[in-house]
Design a protein around this motif. Structure first.
Motif, PDB file in Angstrom:
ATOM      1  N   GLU A 106       0.834  -1.208   0.000  1.00  0.00           N
ATOM      2  CA  GLU A 106       0.000   0.000   0.000  1.00  0.00           C
ATOM      3  C   GLU A 106       0.868   1.257   0.000  1.00  0.00           C
ATOM      4  O   GLU A 106       0.602   2.216  -0.733  1.00  0.00           O
ATOM      5  N   ALA A 107       1.936   1.266   0.796  1.00  0.00           N
ATOM      6  CA  ALA A 107       2.843   2.423   0.820  1.00  0.00           C
ATOM      7  C   ALA A 107       3.510   2.622  -0.539  1.00  0.00           C
ATOM      8  O   ALA A 107       3.617   3.755  -1.026  1.00  0.00           O
TER       9      ALA A 107
ATOM     10  N   LEU B 118       2.375   1.640  -3.515  1.00  0.00           N
ATOM     11  CA  LEU B 118       1.367   2.104  -4.478  1.00  0.00           C
ATOM     12  C   LEU B 118       1.020   3.577  -4.252  1.00  0.00           C
ATOM     13  O   LEU B 118       0.851   4.332  -5.211  1.00  0.00           O
ATOM     14  N   GLN B 119       0.919   3.994  -2.992  1.00  0.00           N
ATOM     15  CA  GLN B 119       0.646   5.410  -2.699  1.00  0.00           C
ATOM     16  C   GLN B 119       1.770   6.300  -3.221  1.00  0.00           C
ATOM     17  O   GLN B 119       1.505   7.355  -3.792  1.00  0.00           O
ATOM     18  N   CYS B 120       3.018   5.884  -3.043  1.00  0.00           N
ATOM     19  CA  CYS B 120       4.152   6.674  -3.540  1.00  0.00           C
ATOM     20  C   CYS B 120       4.105   6.799  -5.060  1.00  0.00           C
ATOM     21  O   CYS B 120       4.278   7.891  -5.611  1.00  0.00           O
TER      22      CYS B 120
ATOM     23  N   CYS C 176       1.503   6.369  -7.105  1.00  0.00           N
ATOM     24  CA  CYS C 176       0.329   7.153  -7.524  1.00  0.00           C
ATOM     25  C   CYS C 176       0.578   8.639  -7.316  1.00  0.00           C
ATOM     26  O   CYS C 176       0.258   9.461  -8.180  1.00  0.00           O
ATOM     27  N   PHE C 177       1.170   8.995  -6.165  1.00  0.00           N
ATOM     28  CA  PHE C 177       1.460  10.398  -5.874  1.00  0.00           C
ATOM     29  C   PHE C 177       2.472  10.964  -6.860  1.00  0.00           C
ATOM     30  O   PHE C 177       2.305  12.064  -7.391  1.00  0.00           O
TER      31      PHE C 177
ATOM     32  N   SER D   5      -2.675   5.111 -11.863  1.00  0.00           N
ATOM     33  CA  SER D   5      -3.161   4.006 -11.049  1.00  0.00           C
ATOM     34  C   SER D   5      -2.214   2.830 -11.267  1.00  0.00           C
ATOM     35  O   SER D   5      -1.939   2.465 -12.409  1.00  0.00           O
TER      36      SER D   5
END
Length: 163
Positions: A88-89, A91-93, A95-96, A101
């Motif tokens: 999750e971390a 993927l968040q990085c 995406c940001f 996606s």
């Protein structure tokens, strides 16, 4: 598909690339570390390189910014990367940093991941960056670096780029 192939999908397009064909820049990285890197650290470099490759391999659609990218990456320690908090971390990085996606699947690496798996650094001892920033030199990564500096006054990040 060969044993250590990175698979990248974007919409209906699919690319397969042997992991050893990706230029991770191990010579430059080797000059940056004093101690040998372990498998997990090499995995991190592999994941960063594969994400950068995917970002550059598929052009953005003319009518929108975001893409849906799916990667399958061979790593030495899949269970660590599949852990919910880690994935999750990551993927968040991504995406940001890209506005896209991302989905990433990991599978077990067969053999060494880099031609030179023992890497060392020439950073002066005692340097402990407060964070690592993926930095390409583009406007989006400059904005990310600026935002990080604003949110972390007085702390020094370590910008990392891929040639």
């Amino acid at each position: 598909m060969t044993k250590n192939t990175v698979i990248i999908e974007c919409g209906a397009e699919r690319r397969e690339c042997p992991l050893d064909a990706l230029k991770i820049g191990s010579e430059k990285i080797q000059r940056a570390f004093k101690t040998p890197m372990d498998g997990l650290e090499v995995d991190l470099l592999t994941v960063i390189c594969c994400a950068a490759f995917a970002d550059r391999e598929f052009l953005r659609p003319k009518d929108e910014w975001a893409r849906d990218l799916i990667l399958t990456i061979p790593v030495s320690e899949p269970p660590i990367w599949e852990d919910a908090k880690v994935s999750e971390a990551l993927l968040q990085c991504l995406c940001f940093a890209t506005g896209d996606s991302w989905q990433i699947q990991f599978r077990k690496l067969i053999g060494p991941s880099l031609p030179h798996p023992t890497l060392v650094s020439n950073l002066p001892s005692g340097i402990k960056p407060a964070g690592i920033i993926l930095y390409s030199g583009g406007v989006d990564s400059a904005a990310t670096l600026f935002q990080w500096l604003q949110e972390n006054p007085g702390k020094e990040p370590l910008p990392i780029g891929i040639d």
